[in-house]
Design an enzyme around this catalytic site. Structure first.
Site, PDB file in Angstrom:
ATOM      1  N   SER A 107       0.706  -1.134   0.189  1.00 44.60           N
ATOM      2  CA  SER A 107      -0.001   0.234  -0.097  1.00 44.60           C
ATOM      3  C   SER A 107       0.932   1.129   0.005  1.00 44.60           C
ATOM      4  CB  SER A 107      -0.965   0.036   1.135  1.00 44.60           C
ATOM      5  OG  SER A 107      -0.262  -0.245   2.519  1.00 44.60           O
ATOM      6  N   HIS A 128      -2.772  -3.288  -5.210  1.00 41.89           N
ATOM      7  CA  HIS A 128      -3.228  -2.801  -4.104  1.00 41.89           C
ATOM      8  C   HIS A 128      -4.852  -3.238  -3.790  1.00 41.89           C
ATOM      9  CE1 HIS A 128      -3.521   0.204  -0.675  1.00 41.89           C
ATOM     10  NE2 HIS A 128      -3.873  -1.072  -0.425  1.00 41.89           N
ATOM     11  N   GLU A 140      -6.154  -0.685  -6.422  1.00 42.04           N
ATOM     12  CA  GLU A 140      -5.464   0.328  -6.993  1.00 42.04           C
ATOM     13  C   GLU A 140      -4.028  -0.459  -7.798  1.00 42.04           C
ATOM     14  OE1 GLU A 140      -3.668   4.114  -4.961  1.00 42.04           O
ATOM     15  OE2 GLU A 140      -3.470   2.493  -3.799  1.00 42.04           O
ATOM     16  N   ASN A 178      -3.270   5.938  -0.080  1.00 43.87           N
ATOM     17  CA  ASN A 178      -2.635   6.219   1.378  1.00 43.87           C
ATOM     18  C   ASN A 178      -1.904   7.356   1.427  1.00 43.87           C
ATOM     19  OD1 ASN A 178      -3.206   3.832   3.058  1.00 43.87           O
ATOM     20  ND2 ASN A 178      -1.829   2.764   1.849  1.00 43.87           N
TER      21      ASN A 178
END
Length: 285
Positions: A107, A128, A140, A178
């Site tokens: 991540s 991800h 992702e 993130n």
């Protein structure tokens, strides 16, 4: 995350090799998958026959070489530790078939750095998934510096086949999910640390005011405070920007072993089977 990823691939008809050096973790992973599929059966998402077929698609292995020897796609889902991931990918590049795509569920860690540890950087990509994997739609997809267009296209197509919505981003610390989420969580922790509001108030403001399904402090507990700390440190090191520096309260909680749901206590305390949120005594006035 590993059992969630295995669950989804098996549900959609892929043959899956679930690999862990710890047999008890493999046993636990299969038990979790079966429990989650039972929920899907109860909700009418799967039939009992489809559940049994999906479970039969999963084989377990303790050795990486046995698990990846026939793989077309390998997805690594180890803890968010750069050194560990580099070691795994170096090993994968030596053991997996030469044309296999090597994906990481990281991540925040650089896909370019991970790819550089392999003999096939063009076949390395970030994939991800969001937790819980069987429920969350987003994948992702992160292109490293050397990731080929063919690899990206293949992962986009596979994500769609899994009923997911792929979103392609480029390789910078934290990517998109993130890079936006962790500073918000960090700011929520700072707000608690500085006495601006309590745990419940912070989470309630974000749930009711911003329509978030879960407040940032509860979400941090769910992710794991140690994982949040690792991601923030990766972004802080990667960008050299003090806005990503982790809050001292977060650092202390991780040092004390209060890492959230998995430890039984973070900003809230967690009792087995209970769905009620109880603020940790540490944060009660």
């Amino acid at each position: 995350m590993g059992n969630g990823i295995a669950h989804v691939f098996a549900q959609y008809g892929y043959k899956v090799a679930l690999v862990d050096i710890n047999q008890s973790q493999l046993d636990r992973g299969i038990a979790v998958i079966e429990k989650n599929m039972d929920r899907q059966v109860a909700k009418g998402i799967l039939t009992e026959v489809e559940k049994q077929q999906a479970l039969s698609n999963i084989s377990t292995f303790n050795q990486i070489n046995e698990g990846v020897q026939h793989a077309e796609l390998v997805i690594e889902a180890a803890t968010e530790n750069t050194g560990l991931k580099l070691r795994i990918f170096k090993e994968l590049s030596e053991l997996a078939p030469v044309n296999a795509i090597l994906a990481s569920n990281t991540s925040s860690i650089s896909i370019t750095s991970i790819a550089a540890a392999t003999n096939r950087p063009q076949n390395v990509i970030g994939m991800h998934f969001m937790n819980p994997v069987p429920v969350m739609k987003l994948v992702e997809i992160i292109n490293g510096y050397a990731t080929s267009k063919e690899t990206t296209s293949a992962i986009i197509e596979i994500s769609k086949q899994l009923g997911k919505i792929p979103c392609v981003v480029n390789d910078y610390p934290g990517f998109i999910a993130n890079r936006i989420l962790m500073p918000m969580i960090n700011e929520a922790i700072y707000s608690l640390f500085e006495g601006i509001a309590g745990v419940e108030a912070i989470d309630t403001v974000m749930k009711l005011g911003m329509a978030h399904p879960m407040g940032p402090l509860q979400l941090a507990d769910f992710i794991g405070l140690d994982v949040c700390l690792n991601i923030l440190n990766i972004m802080y090191t990667g960008f050299g920007n003090p806005k990503y520096a982790p809050c001292p309260l977060l650092v202390n909680m991780v040092a004390a072993g209060k890492t959230g749901v998995k430890s039984g206590e973070g900003f809230y305390t967690y009792q087995g089977g209970s769905k009620e949120l109880t603020v940790s005594e540490r944060f009660l006035n």
